[in-house]
Scaffold this active site. Sequence first.
Site, PDB file in Angstrom:
ATOM      1  N   HIS A   1       4.351  -7.977  -7.820  1.00 39.23           N
ATOM      2  CA  HIS A   1       4.319  -7.429  -6.474  1.00 39.23           C
ATOM      3  C   HIS A   1       3.034  -6.646  -6.208  1.00 39.23           C
ATOM      4  O   HIS A   1       2.368  -6.850  -5.202  1.00 39.23           O
ATOM      5  CB  HIS A   1       5.528  -6.505  -6.250  1.00 39.23           C
ATOM      6  N   THR A   2       2.682  -5.747  -7.114  1.00 41.27           N
ATOM      7  CA  THR A   2       1.536  -4.881  -6.856  1.00 41.27           C
ATOM      8  C   THR A   2       0.206  -5.523  -7.220  1.00 41.27           C
ATOM      9  O   THR A   2      -0.835  -4.929  -7.022  1.00 41.27           O
ATOM     10  CB  THR A   2       1.678  -3.569  -7.644  1.00 41.27           C
ATOM     11  N   LEU A   3       0.234  -6.729  -7.788  1.00 41.94           N
ATOM     12  CA  LEU A   3      -1.020  -7.403  -8.090  1.00 41.94           C
ATOM     13  C   LEU A   3      -1.650  -7.992  -6.836  1.00 41.94           C
ATOM     14  O   LEU A   3      -2.840  -8.273  -6.815  1.00 41.94           O
ATOM     15  CB  LEU A   3      -0.788  -8.502  -9.134  1.00 41.94           C
TER      16      LEU A   3
ATOM     17  N   PRO B   1       0.214  -2.071 -12.513  1.00 45.14           N
ATOM     18  CA  PRO B   1      -0.461  -0.923 -11.890  1.00 45.14           C
ATOM     19  C   PRO B   1       0.079  -0.577 -10.521  1.00 45.14           C
ATOM     20  O   PRO B   1       0.641  -1.430  -9.819  1.00 45.14           O
ATOM     21  CB  PRO B   1      -1.918  -1.404 -11.780  1.00 45.14           C
TER      22      PRO B   1
END
Length: 257
Positions: A36-38, A141
């Site tokens: 998701h956060t990539l 991250p």
Amino acid sequence: MATGSFQAQPLWSSGPVPGEIYNFPASKPASDARSHTLYPSTSGTTVLGLQYDGGVMIAADTLGSYGSLARFRNIKRLFKVTDKAVLACSGDIADYQFIKEVIEQKVRDDECGGYTRVLNAGALHCWLTRVLYNRRSRFDPLWLECVVAGYKDDKPFLGYVDKIGTAFEAKEVATGYGLHLAIPMMREAREKKPNMSRDDARKSIEECLKVLYYRDCRAFYKYQLADVTPEGVTILDDIDMKKETNWNIAHHIRGYE
């Protein structure tokens, strides 16, 4: 020659086995992998921070961009943590909302626990550095660039932390496109007036925001401004600079359609 299967041994206890895929201990198994956060879907752009004589000022616009689409135009990316700390973030809006909830709960826990020491900007900056580096080390991250403003040991504090845990303190801080456009402008303003007043700092930040609105296609004309002084935190919401901009020469620009 002996026949039969050979079972390679790990290089060390719980270590990688030669010829096999190694699952890093801090990483998630492939079946539970998430990305998701990539690839942030809704993101915010530049945050500006500037120290002046007696305080710190930071600003961020209110646009949440869905790719190239100016999708959400009232996103607050700046909030008061305590009377001695303010946090603003650029990057993934979902990750910002997550870290905001965690910090607010941390402050509530301190209040309920009866702690007399208020979370200041220096402590928050140090904590964010550890959290963001930890998430980076787990290959999951938080896609953020954070600016922390406030006080540390009764002195003005302004710090930066990014998604891989890179952190530093400075008198002028910017994220995103502002690193290239706003930092030189704020440094020039400080060279002209080393003992910068509150009005000088606000004028410099407003000029930087105006230039970013002209040049950054992810910037917006509405913004938040926080002023941190020994007396506390003042946050101004929905400041509109649209009337102060001038687009009379825009039709002369070609080649960027």
